[in-house]
Write a protein that holds these residues in place. Structure first.
Motif, short mmCIF file in Angstrom:
data_model
loop_
_atom_site.label_atom_id
_atom_site.label_comp_id
_atom_site.label_asym_id
_atom_site.label_seq_id
_atom_site.Cartn_x
_atom_site.Cartn_y
_atom_site.Cartn_z
N ALA A 439 0.83 -1.20 0.00
CA ALA A 439 0.00 0.00 0.00
C ALA A 439 0.87 1.25 0.00
O ALA A 439 1.83 1.35 0.77
N VAL A 441 1.18 4.85 1.22
CA VAL A 441 0.56 5.49 2.37
C VAL A 441 0.91 6.97 2.44
O VAL A 441 1.94 7.42 1.90
N ARG A 451 -1.71 6.00 6.49
CA ARG A 451 -2.71 5.06 6.00
C ARG A 451 -2.71 5.03 4.47
O ARG A 451 -2.17 5.90 3.80
N ASN A 452 -3.36 4.00 3.94
CA ASN A 452 -3.46 3.76 2.50
C ASN A 452 -4.13 4.96 1.81
O ASN A 452 -5.22 5.37 2.20
#
Length: 581
Positions: A439, A441, A451-452
């Motif tokens: 991912a 981020v 976060r993604n």
């Protein structure tokens, strides 16, 4: 002394054994013994062995497990799946009813027990984890179908054969003109009666004023009632003269002393089946043992369980039995009946020994259709087709593993089915880990969390790319990571730094190390820095030993936020979550 107690758990629980435990164990033993008498005879029939082999396999093995096992409630003996595997393995090298067939069963038990004990001594119980729950569920469901189908010939009174579902169905259809109406009636009525006992007898007895314990014992004794009723019917009406096949003479004796054959040819033929039986039996047994132990906040030692089950199988090999393991239904009955210690199993063995000496003449007129009906009702609970819907909705890879195991087991036999299921599981796992979730981020505004970018509204920096790797890196997925980083850097001309977030990386093998070195060199040539963040201690130790940390063109940061502060620019922008993810 602690080392001795580890290998002889009886010394641990035996120190605190008291009168209360004795009373509870004796009550549990009586209930389980009543249940085991018809069950042992039936499972021996399923394995293609004489009925007494089922009782023999339930005496010495239980005693040995009581000494070496760690579960307080596990009841060891013949079970449906292992009996089916035994018949499948031995049926390929000897004909049922011959001395060679019985001798091969002893060898199979010995090899299985030896393999289990070897795994236990080497503390290799984790190897059973290669059988995923999906494969086990699919195999047990398919085995239940095969077992129930294989017993239809006894219920119909025909001479069908076959090891796979198509073979069995074709053979049964080809022999329909041989159906014995009386045998079919006995089998059908017994099946109906056993189903009613399971669901309707206990509520009826409670309505009539019986105590819950009495109602429970009566329900567990349902198969015994079926055995007694049909045996008396065949004896009293002389139904055996009308073609109803009966058990016949069962030796009235304690288990004999037997010696398994260990010729090179026989061992070679049975070694692989013995390993499969060992692993499947252990997985089934340890699952039941852990479930029951958790209910009383107890624990079991899987490696010692291997030794206990191994000793039980070796004991079966020297006392006229065949491979055994911990059974689900009898273990639950043992637990519900109040068993406090493995001594309950020892008392059960004594009860079965008495039955072997005193009661075997009483089963001479017992119809085989009754035993077949007992098996059919018992194994139908193993069939769980709902696993298909559950795995389809949750993970398609698990669904494929379940379907492949079921179809291959039904079409090609139990050994090919479980082996294929393991192979399919491993291949699916390799495919999944070959494309790990990575991912990109960004920072959650006003926090130090990342976060993604596809799932959250986060801040990103055009000059900085952070990739969170959610899988350990090894030879299967190393090239995937190289290609992904190459594509991502090629997409952004403003990229000056790449940070690999290692918070979920537990291991980096040598192939992955070489890939990281290649990535570092490639990014250096492109004028882009390569950095690592949140690297776990053991992984960092290995990277340092390999000099990757020293050769890195960037830095290693303790946290991703530290990397953001050190490498990011002030002109960050907010990345909004896409409308559809």
């Amino acid at each position: 002394m602690p080392d001795i107690r580890r290998y002889l758990p009886v010394l641990e629980w035996g120190r605190t054994y008291d009168r209360t435990a004795l009373s509870n164990d004796l009550i549990a033993a009586v209930i389980v013994t009543i249940m085991l008498i018809p069950q042992s005879l039936a499972y021996a029939l399923l394995a293609g062995l004489p009925p007494e082999a089922g009782i023999y396999a339930s005496i010495a093995p239980i005693m040995l497990y009581a000494i070496f096992g760690t579960s307080r409630a596990l009841a060891v003996g013949p079970v449906a799946v292992v009996s089916l595997l035994t018949a499948s393995a031995i049926g390929q090298i000897a004909e049922q009813g011959t001395a060679g067939y019985a001798a091969a069963a002893l060898t199979l038990a010995f090899l299985s027990g030896g393999f289990l004990m070897l795994l236990g001594v080497l503390r290799l119980g984790f190897l059973a984890n290669f059988l995923s729950h999906s494969v086990i569920a699919g195999f047990i469901t398919a085995s239940g179908i095969l077992i129930a189908t294989s017993q239809l010939k006894h219920v119909l009174g025909v001479g069908a054969d076959g090891h796979t579902l198509p073979e069995m169905i074709v053979s049964i259809l080809a022999h329909l003109d041989e159906v014995n109406i009386i045998t079919m009636a006995i089998g059908a009525l017994t099946v109906a009666f056993l189903f009613w006992v399971r669901k309707g007898l206990k509520p009826l007895l409670k309505r009539l004023g019986a105590s819950p314990k009495v109602a429970d014992i009566a329900t567990k004794a349902g198969p015994v009632a079926a055995v007694v009723g049909t045996t008396l019917a065949v004896w009293g009406l002389g139904l055996n003269a009308f073609g109803v096949k009966i058990v016949g003479t069962v030796p009235q004796s304690l288990p004999p002393l037997t010696v398994p054959g260990l010729s090179g040819e026989l061992v070679q033929a049975l070694l692989v089946p013995a390993i499969l039986i060992s692993v499947i039996g252990f997985v089934e047994s340890v699952s039941v043992a852990q479930t029951l132990a958790a209910k009383k906040r107890q624990r079991i030692d899987p490696n010692q369980e291997l030794i206990g089950l191994g000793a039980a199988n070796v004991g079966a090999a020297f006392t006229g039995g065949y491979p055994v393991t911990g059974g689900f239904s009898r273990s639950v009955v043992n637990y519900d009946a109040g068993a406090e210690t493995p001594a309950a199993g020892a008392y059960t063995a004594v009860g079965l020994a008495i039955a072997a000496v005193a009661l075997t003449p009483l089963v001479f007129y017992l119809p085989k259709a009754t035993l077949a009906a007992t098996i059919i009702v018992a194994v139908l609970s193993l069939i769980d087709l709902s696993i298909l819907k559950k795995t389809w909705g949750y993970a398609r890879a698990d669904f494929i593993a379940v379907v492949a195991t079921i179809l291959l087991t039904l079409a090609l036999g139990v050994e090919v089915g479980v082996a294929s299921g393991v192979v399919v599981s491993v291949l699916l796992h390799l495919h999944k880990t070959s494309r790990p979730h990575v991912a990109e981020v960004g920072r959650v505004p006003g926090t130090e969390h990342f976060r993604n970018i596809r799932r959250h509204e986060v801040e990103t920096d055009p000059s900085l790319v952070t990739l969170r790797i959610d899988e350990s890196l090894y030879f299967v997925n190393a090239r995937f990571l190289e290609d992904l980083i190459q594509r991502r850097v090629a997409e952004g001309r403003d990229i000056r730094n790449v940070v690999l977030m290692f918070s979920a990386v537990n291991d980096v093998d040598f192939s992955a190390l070489e890939s990281l070195e290649a990535i570092n060199q490639r990014l250096t040539d492109m004028g882009v820095g390569l950095h690592l963040s949140e690297v776990k201690g053991p992984v960092m130790d290995r990277l340092k030993r390999a000099h990757l940390v020293n050769d890195l063109n960037g830095k290693v940061f303790l946290s991703q936020h530290d990397a953001w502060v050190a490498l990011g620019r002030l002109d960050t922008k907010k990345q909004r979550k896409p409308a559809a993810v």
